[in-house]
Motif scaffolding. Structure first.
Motif, PDB file in Angstrom:
ATOM      1  N   PHE A  97      26.700  32.509  37.045  1.00 37.28           N
ATOM      2  CA  PHE A  97      26.028  32.133  35.805  1.00 37.28           C
ATOM      3  C   PHE A  97      25.256  30.834  36.056  1.00 37.28           C
ATOM      4  N   THR A  98      23.963  30.848  35.794  1.00 44.19           N
ATOM      5  CA  THR A  98      23.207  29.608  35.936  1.00 44.19           C
ATOM      6  C   THR A  98      23.636  28.629  34.846  1.00 44.19           C
ATOM      7  N   LYS A  99      23.682  27.351  35.192  1.00 46.31           N
ATOM      8  CA  LYS A  99      24.224  26.352  34.264  1.00 46.31           C
ATOM      9  C   LYS A  99      23.381  26.199  33.006  1.00 46.31           C
ATOM     10  N   GLU A 100      22.108  26.578  33.083  1.00 42.01           N
ATOM     11  CA  GLU A 100      21.252  26.439  31.912  1.00 42.01           C
ATOM     12  C   GLU A 100      21.420  27.583  30.916  1.00 42.01           C
ATOM     13  N   ASN A 101      22.054  28.685  31.352  1.00 44.49           N
ATOM     14  CA  ASN A 101      22.030  29.897  30.533  1.00 44.49           C
ATOM     15  C   ASN A 101      23.394  30.419  30.122  1.00 44.49           C
ATOM     16  N   VAL A 102      24.448  29.612  30.250  1.00 45.44           N
ATOM     17  CA  VAL A 102      25.752  30.085  29.785  1.00 45.44           C
ATOM     18  C   VAL A 102      25.766  30.121  28.258  1.00 45.44           C
ATOM     19  N   ARG A 103      26.504  31.082  27.734  1.00 43.95           N
ATOM     20  CA  ARG A 103      26.656  31.216  26.284  1.00 43.95           C
ATOM     21  C   ARG A 103      28.127  30.992  25.959  1.00 43.95           C
ATOM     22  N   CYS A 104      28.379  29.895  25.287  1.00 46.13           N
ATOM     23  CA  CYS A 104      29.762  29.448  25.143  1.00 46.13           C
ATOM     24  C   CYS A 104      30.628  30.414  24.353  1.00 46.13           C
ATOM     25  N   GLN A 105      30.078  31.056  23.355  1.00 49.60           N
ATOM     26  CA  GLN A 105      30.901  31.954  22.555  1.00 49.60           C
ATOM     27  C   GLN A 105      31.059  33.332  23.197  1.00 49.60           C
ATOM     28  N   GLU A 106      30.316  33.615  24.249  1.00 49.56           N
ATOM     29  CA  GLU A 106      30.397  34.922  24.902  1.00 49.56           C
ATOM     30  C   GLU A 106      31.014  34.866  26.294  1.00 49.56           C
ATOM     31  N   ASP A 107      30.645  33.863  27.069  1.00 48.00           N
ATOM     32  CA  ASP A 107      30.966  33.867  28.493  1.00 48.00           C
ATOM     33  C   ASP A 107      32.337  33.304  28.834  1.00 48.00           C
ATOM     34  N   PHE A 108      32.885  32.446  27.999  1.00 51.61           N
ATOM     35  CA  PHE A 108      34.136  31.781  28.349  1.00 51.61           C
ATOM     36  C   PHE A 108      35.313  32.530  27.748  1.00 51.61           C
ATOM     37  N   LYS A 109      35.727  33.530  28.490  1.00 45.96           N
ATOM     38  CA  LYS A 109      36.808  34.422  28.075  1.00 45.96           C
ATOM     39  C   LYS A 109      37.689  34.728  29.287  1.00 45.96           C
ATOM     40  N   GLU A 110      38.556  35.720  29.132  1.00 44.46           N
ATOM     41  CA  GLU A 110      39.370  36.184  30.257  1.00 44.46           C
ATOM     42  C   GLU A 110      38.592  37.233  31.051  1.00 44.46           C
ATOM     43  N   TYR A 111      38.725  37.160  32.379  1.00 43.84           N
ATOM     44  CA  TYR A 111      38.101  38.129  33.269  1.00 43.84           C
ATOM     45  C   TYR A 111      39.157  38.706  34.210  1.00 43.84           C
ATOM     46  N   MET A 112      38.882  39.908  34.687  1.00 42.01           N
ATOM     47  CA  MET A 112      39.730  40.510  35.717  1.00 42.01           C
ATOM     48  C   MET A 112      38.881  41.416  36.595  1.00 42.01           C
ATOM     49  N   CYS A 113      39.396  41.726  37.774  1.00 43.13           N
ATOM     50  CA  CYS A 113      38.691  42.584  38.731  1.00 43.13           C
ATOM     51  C   CYS A 113      39.446  43.897  38.910  1.00 43.13           C
ATOM     52  N   LYS A 114      38.698  44.922  39.260  1.00 44.98           N
ATOM     53  CA  LYS A 114      39.281  46.234  39.496  1.00 44.98           C
ATOM     54  C   LYS A 114      38.539  46.901  40.646  1.00 44.98           C
ATOM     55  N   MET A 115      39.264  47.698  41.429  1.00 45.40           N
ATOM     56  CA  MET A 115      38.635  48.403  42.545  1.00 45.40           C
ATOM     57  C   MET A 115      39.045  49.866  42.553  1.00 45.40           C
ATOM     58  N   SER A 116      38.263  50.660  43.272  1.00 42.26           N
ATOM     59  CA  SER A 116      38.580  52.063  43.515  1.00 42.26           C
ATOM     60  C   SER A 116      38.414  52.324  45.002  1.00 42.26           C
ATOM     61  N   GLY A 117      39.416  52.987  45.613  1.00 44.20           N
ATOM     62  CA  GLY A 117      39.353  53.247  47.042  1.00 44.20           C
ATOM     63  C   GLY A 117      40.596  53.978  47.497  1.00 44.20           C
ATOM     64  N   VAL A 118      40.775  54.053  48.807  1.00 43.87           N
ATOM     65  CA  VAL A 118      41.961  54.705  49.379  1.00 43.87           C
ATOM     66  C   VAL A 118      42.659  53.719  50.293  1.00 43.87           C
ATOM     67  N   ASP A 119      43.980  53.875  50.363  1.00 49.34           N
ATOM     68  CA  ASP A 119      44.753  52.959  51.190  1.00 49.34           C
ATOM     69  C   ASP A 119      44.805  53.446  52.627  1.00 49.34           C
ATOM     70  N   SER A 120      45.593  52.776  53.440  1.00 51.79           N
ATOM     71  CA  SER A 120      45.657  53.104  54.869  1.00 51.79           C
ATOM     72  C   SER A 120      46.232  54.481  55.138  1.00 51.79           C
ATOM     73  N   ASN A 121      46.900  55.068  54.128  1.00 49.61           N
ATOM     74  CA  ASN A 121      47.422  56.433  54.270  1.00 49.61           C
ATOM     75  C   ASN A 121      46.499  57.468  53.626  1.00 49.61           C
ATOM     76  N   SER A 122      45.291  57.061  53.296  1.00 52.90           N
ATOM     77  CA  SER A 122      44.278  57.931  52.684  1.00 52.90           C
ATOM     78  C   SER A 122      44.659  58.392  51.284  1.00 52.90           C
ATOM     79  N   ASN A 123      45.548  57.658  50.623  1.00 52.17           N
ATOM     80  CA  ASN A 123      45.895  57.937  49.233  1.00 52.17           C
ATOM     81  C   ASN A 123      45.112  57.001  48.314  1.00 52.17           C
ATOM     82  N   SER A 124      44.858  57.454  47.088  1.00 55.96           N
ATOM     83  CA  SER A 124      44.183  56.592  46.119  1.00 55.96           C
ATOM     84  C   SER A 124      45.018  55.336  45.877  1.00 55.96           C
ATOM     85  N   ILE A 125      44.347  54.219  45.815  1.00 53.20           N
ATOM     86  CA  ILE A 125      45.055  52.958  45.599  1.00 53.20           C
ATOM     87  C   ILE A 125      45.642  52.960  44.187  1.00 53.20           C
ATOM     88  N   PRO A 126      46.967  52.741  44.054  1.00 54.65           N
ATOM     89  CA  PRO A 126      47.584  52.767  42.720  1.00 54.65           C
ATOM     90  C   PRO A 126      47.041  51.670  41.824  1.00 54.65           C
TER      91      PRO A 126
END
Length: 268
Positions: free
Chosen positions: A91-120
């Motif tokens: 986020f560029t420092k000039e364009n953050v929106r305080c009531q929208e951007d400052f919240k909780e975030y999390m990440c998620k992925m999709s793929g297969v593990d070393s045994n070729s099973n879907s990652i739980p």
């Protein structure tokens, strides 16, 4: 998955905010198809941006799901090699929106593990991280002057000794809604401002962009000691009177006879 916010406490107009999704243990992953960043909408987490492997041409493609982020953020990333796989949203420092951007975030992925099973799912999601901000007040409005118990501010600037005046200062108090505006005074013989002993009355704070605003009202009885007195209202203070980041002042002088002449000026 892991998530990192740089920094987690953002100083508005000073810091650039970057949120990074990456793998916490790449050797356990055999292939990665999607990395996505999600934001809490107070109801649920929703995807806002992702990097996806196109299975038709095996090219990596970045998608903005939340189109309001386009133009004021930069999304980059890669899915391979796994040791450096990441999704990065800046986020560029000039364009953050305080009531929208400052919240909780999390990440998620999709793929297969070393045994070729879907990652739980429990391994495919990061813990949430909450991003906060702070901002110093930088503007107070010109104080209003009212004779005690009258309904409206007065345009008069000359008063008799003994007049009770209500002084009202409205302005910014920063990112903390509990912040206050205080009053200080300095007589002609004093070397510095000191806080007025009477506690001012404060209105409820209200959000205005990245700032909260409120008003502060104090009553002062003019005496013969006020030959030349300066009144200061300030917010964003960190110590003694005069340390505020936003302030306004009223200068008072005794006129001829019993009157007083009030001059208002801005202190920057």
């Amino acid at each position: 998955m892991q998530i990192m916010a740089l920094p987690q406490m953002v100083d508005i107009e000073e810091d650039t905010l970057t949120i990074v999704c990456s793998l916490s243990n790449p050797p356990q992953v055999k292939a990665l198809f999607v990395l996505e960043l999600q934001r809490n909408t107070s109801v649920s987490f929703e995807k806002i941006v992702s990097i996806t492997l196109n299975i038709d041409n095996f090219q990596e493609e970045i998608y903005y799901v939340d189109l309001s982020l386009q133009g004021r953020t930069t999304a980059t990333g890669t899915l391979k090699p796994l040791s450096t796989a990441e999704l990065r949203l800046t986020f560029t420092k000039e364009n953050v929106r305080c009531q929208e951007d400052f919240k909780e975030y999390m990440c998620k992925m999709s793929g297969v593990d070393s045994n070729s099973n879907s990652i739980p799912e429990q391994d495919a999601e990061s813990n949430p991280v909450k991003i906060s901000y702070r901002v110093q007040p930088n503007r107070n409005e010109m104080p209003g002057v009212r004779i005690f118990e009258q309904q409206f501010d007065t345009n008069e600037r000359q008063f008799e000794v003994g007049t009770a005046l209500q002084l009202t200062c409205t302005g910014q108090i920063g990112s903390d809604p509990s912040g206050t505006i205080r009053w200080c005074a300095k007589t002609g013989s004093a070397q510095s401002f000191t806080g007025l002993p009477k506690t001012p009355l404060h209105s409820q704070s209200s959000p205005s962009g990245c700032q909260y605003t409120r008003s502060s009202t104090i009553t002062y009885n003019l005496t013969t000691s006020d030959i030349y007195t300066q009144f200061l209202c300030e917010s964003g203070y960190s110590g003694l009177c005069g340390t505020g980041t936003a302030e306004q002042s009223l200068n008072t002088t005794l006129g001829k006879g019993r009157g007083q002449n009030w001059n208002i000026q801005i202190v920057s």
